[in-house]
Enzyme design. Structure first.
Site, PDB file in Angstrom:
ATOM      1  N   GLU A 215      -4.787   1.779  -5.889  1.00 46.17           N
ATOM      2  CA  GLU A 215      -5.888   1.318  -5.040  1.00 46.17           C
ATOM      3  C   GLU A 215      -7.237   1.832  -5.527  1.00 46.17           C
ATOM      4  O   GLU A 215      -8.232   1.095  -5.531  1.00 46.17           O
ATOM      5  CB  GLU A 215      -5.650   1.761  -3.592  1.00 46.17           C
ATOM      6  CG  GLU A 215      -4.406   1.192  -2.945  1.00 46.17           C
ATOM      7  CD  GLU A 215      -4.400  -0.325  -2.912  1.00 46.17           C
ATOM      8  OE1 GLU A 215      -5.481  -0.933  -2.950  1.00 46.17           O
ATOM      9  OE2 GLU A 215      -3.309  -0.909  -2.859  1.00 46.17           O
TER      10      GLU A 215
ATOM     11  N   HIS B 258      -8.562  -0.108  -8.428  1.00 43.60           N
ATOM     12  CA  HIS B 258      -9.225  -1.331  -7.962  1.00 43.60           C
ATOM     13  C   HIS B 258     -10.662  -1.032  -7.555  1.00 43.60           C
ATOM     14  O   HIS B 258     -11.604  -1.703  -7.981  1.00 43.60           O
ATOM     15  CB  HIS B 258      -8.480  -1.915  -6.761  1.00 43.60           C
ATOM     16  CG  HIS B 258      -7.346  -2.824  -7.111  1.00 43.60           C
ATOM     17  ND1 HIS B 258      -7.450  -3.826  -8.052  1.00 43.60           N
ATOM     18  CD2 HIS B 258      -6.076  -2.888  -6.629  1.00 43.60           C
ATOM     19  CE1 HIS B 258      -6.298  -4.464  -8.133  1.00 43.60           C
ATOM     20  NE2 HIS B 258      -5.448  -3.919  -7.287  1.00 43.60           N
TER      21      HIS B 258
END
Length: 699
Positions: free
Chosen positions: A239, A242
């Site tokens: 995550e 990202h």
């Protein structure tokens, strides 16, 4: 925002939500005219003192507003421990030109301003003329940003100087990226029971480098007993990558810096980051990525680019899983044991133009290694030309050979089939998965931390007496995935052991017969013992280990608040808190530590050995480090309102196969301990024991 699914059933289901959610977040960047001098200076070319430095991530946790009974302390503890470990890891991978002075985030004029001056001939054209009376501050994916982190704002007359409404906050010192952390049970968590966490980037600097983002953990999902600490860490890493730039929304902002990060005057926005090849496949075409993928596949020179997963359209934020299965940045998650921070992903961050990358941090990706330019194509995956893929629906071995697997497919594979780990009990390296008696174990399987999955059709049961070739008897079943011990003899060579058999050399690419069994065991090629590390310890009982792979047990006596007694559940909670503190002190991942317990007399015990796929120092080195640090600085942890401190530590090492070596190491360790204690007594008398709190920094 991206949602990464924990595959509890071995099959990826549902769709990735990253693109549509990141698209819903308004990315803010500072207007140059409003940037303070110290901020401008951080993006202009300056003397050599402004060289890349490790990325400084400051984390801020805010508890989501939920009813008291809905608060999940277990999920919160696990999430914060994962954030701490992950941000530390990223700081060892990515470097940036450091922000000079305190980091301040921008306010969104569309939020605080109701109207602007519209006459282009006036000096305050496009500046705020009417404030929004309902303005309540800034947020990032639902997490409120403190005013202290934000620039101020003003109300402007049509002519003249502004009225200051809110001054600049003090900002955040020693920070290049602000990460806001929430543990909640949002509507997205409710709709997707397998989601671990999701994240978004919210603010950029003047050169579009991400400055701030939020990660939201689905707290109730973190309770799953199948979800390990390493799983949460790997999902967190995915995550954050990202939010730091690996996103379809950010690809178009990547920069080309041919002279390096320090020569910013030579940087420009990349003209082309993605394009389609002659087959219509979307590619990430930047140079380091293309070169890294070519090297991985064993292709001379370079390739056109690395394929991106297109299930959600052209703004893909993941690698094509047919080609880069097991990469940290594919769209599905099969657990930490099967996931790698691969070289191609790190090459992408180099190509972003925002980061200097420590490529030595990359983990080897076995999937497709050396398989050539046609590997992973829909047109070739079903031809049987590569044993990374399978056909039918039978049982076999996951390509890393840690697990048994079922030949299966999902929407990201577009008809290609691979062996996916079974839903339960497929891990060959978990002893608890083993059968208890030989009568239940006709295939001679051994579940052990040095066991791996092999295709075999071995059986100890009596077959047809009319068969003259037992290895090809018609009564034998087709080969399937089975768990057997292995040990490396040298690079690319190994031996196997079946229940009750001696060690048998296993020539990669060949099949062997095992004494006492009918059938064959097939030796995989190019999958096991790929490093030249000498013989690995993987024997039958009594177990033996190399000096680099010691099986140790750490014991810590705790002293706490007088009169404070703990029930069984409280002791289990305290054991988890102590373990997290120990992991943080060691500076490693949790894969070294197993089966933590605390007795009624407050003695904490944990076993130490490296799980398969665990990366980092040897257990022996960690053994020595912890011996020293725990004597010099005891652990101090909080549990409820009580404080517990370690009183002493013991490290026992199991070397049963060599008593003389055991005595030697114990004697050496005792002498070393005496020397450490003598040297430390003077300083310990004056040393104030620092308080260790298991949580990310909030300053």
């Amino acid at each position: 925002m991206k949602m990464w699914r924990l595959l509890l059933l071995g099959v990826a289901t549902g769709r990735c939500l990253h693109e549509e959610t990141q698209k819903s977040v308004r990315l803010l960047r500072p207007p140059f005219s409003q940037m303070p001098t110290h901020f401008r200076s951080s993006i202009l070319p300056l003397p050599g003192s402004h060289e890349p430095r490790p990325l400084r991530i400051q984390t801020y946790y805010s508890r989501a507003p939920v009813p008291g009974e809905a608060w999940d302390p277990e999920g919160e503890t696990r999430a914060l421990a994962a954030v701490t470990e992950t941000t530390r890891r990223i700081q060892g991978i990515l470097a940036v030109l450091p922000v000079q002075g305190p980091l301040l985030l921008s306010r969104d004029p569309a939020q605080y301003c109701h109207a602007v001056w519209g006459d282009p001939d006036t000096p305050n054209y496009q500046r705020c003329s009417i404030l929004n009376p309902g303005y309540k501050g800034e947020s990032c994916l639902g997490a409120k940003i403190p005013d202290a982190h934000l620039r101020g704002y003003s109300l402007w007359p049509e002519h003249g100087l502004p009225q200051l409404i809110q001054p600049d906050g003090p900002g955040v010192q020693n920070a290049d990226f602000l990460l806001y952390v929430q543990v909640a049970h949002t509507s997205k968590c409710h709709k997707e029971p397998s989601v671990i966490a999701y994240a978004a980037c919210c603010q950029l600097d003047s050169e579009d480098r991400p400055l701030a983002g939020t990660i939201v953990y689905c707290g109730q999902h973190l309770r799953s007993p199948t979800l390990s600490h390493d799983d949460i860490v790997m999902a967190t890493l995915h995550e954050l990558l990202h939010a730091l730039g690996f996103s379809g929304q950010l690809f178009k902002m990547w920069r080309d810096c041919p002279s390096g990060l320090s020569a910013r005057e030579n940087c420009s926005t990349r003209k082309q980051v993605t394009r389609r090849d002659e087959r219509g496949q979307l590619l990430l075409t930047t140079p380091a990525v293309s070169h890294s993928l070519a090297k991985h596949l064993g292709v001379p020179g370079t390739l056109q680019g690395a394929p991106l997963e297109e299930k959600q359209g052209s703004l893909s934020s993941h690698w094509e899983s047919r080609l880069l299965q097991g990469s940290i940045m594919t769209a599905t998650f099969h657990g930490a044991q099967h996931t790698r921070l691969d070289p191609v992903t790190l090459a992408a961050f180099e190509d972003s133009g925002w980061y200097q990358v420590n490529h030595s941090a990359a983990e080897e990706l076995l999937w497709g290694q050396g398989s050539g330019p046609d590997f992973g194509l829909v047109s070739t995956c079903r031809t049987g030309s590569s044993d990374f893929f399978c056909t039918g629906s039978g049982l076999g071995c996951h390509y890393l050979h840690l697990d048994k697997g079922s030949c299966d497919s999902d929407s990201t594979l577009e008809g290609c089939r691979i062996y996916k780990p079974l839903a339960k009990g497929s891990e060959c390296w978990k002893e608890e998965n083993g059968l208890h008696t030989r009568a239940e174990n006709p295939h001679g399987e051994i579940y052990h931390r040095h066991s791996r999955c092999f295709l075999a059709n071995l059986t100890s049961q009596v077959l047809s007496k009319h068969t003259s070739q037992p290895s090809t008897a018609p009564d034998l079943e087709d080969p399937t995935g089975c768990c057997y011990l292995h040990q490396c003899t040298h690079k690319g060579a190994y031996e196997v052991q079946v229940e009750g058999s001696p060690w048998i050399p296993c020539l990669p690419g060949k099949a062997v017969q095992i004494p006492g069994y009918d059938g064959l065991l097939y030796c995989p090629q190019g999958r096991l013992c790929l490093r030249d590390e000498g013989a690995r310890a993987a024997t039958s009982q009594p177990m033996s280990f190399t000096t680099q792979d010691l099986l140790s047990q750490l014991s810590l006596r705790l002293t706490g608040t007088p009169g404070h007694s703990l029930g069984k559940g409280q002791r289990e909670e305290l054991a988890e808190v102590v373990l997290q503190a120990l992991v943080m002190r060691a500076g490693t991942s949790r894969c070294y530590f197993h089966s933590p317990t605390i007795t009624t007399s407050l003695v904490f015990t944990v076993s130490m050995w490296k799980s398969p796929g665990c990366h980092g120092p040897s257990v022996a080195m960690l053994h020595r480090t912890l011996t020293l640090t725990l004597q010099m600085k005891p652990l101090q942890v909080h549990h409820g309102e009580a404080i517990f401190t370690t009183d002493y530590s013991k490290l026992w090492t199991s070397l049963d196969h060599n008593p003389s070596m055991t005595e030697l190491l114990l004697s050496t360790g005792f002498c070393l301990l005496v020397l450490i204690l003598v040297g430390a007594l003077g300083t310990l008398a004056y040393q104030k024991r620092a308080m260790l709190q298991v949580a990310p920094s909030t300053t």
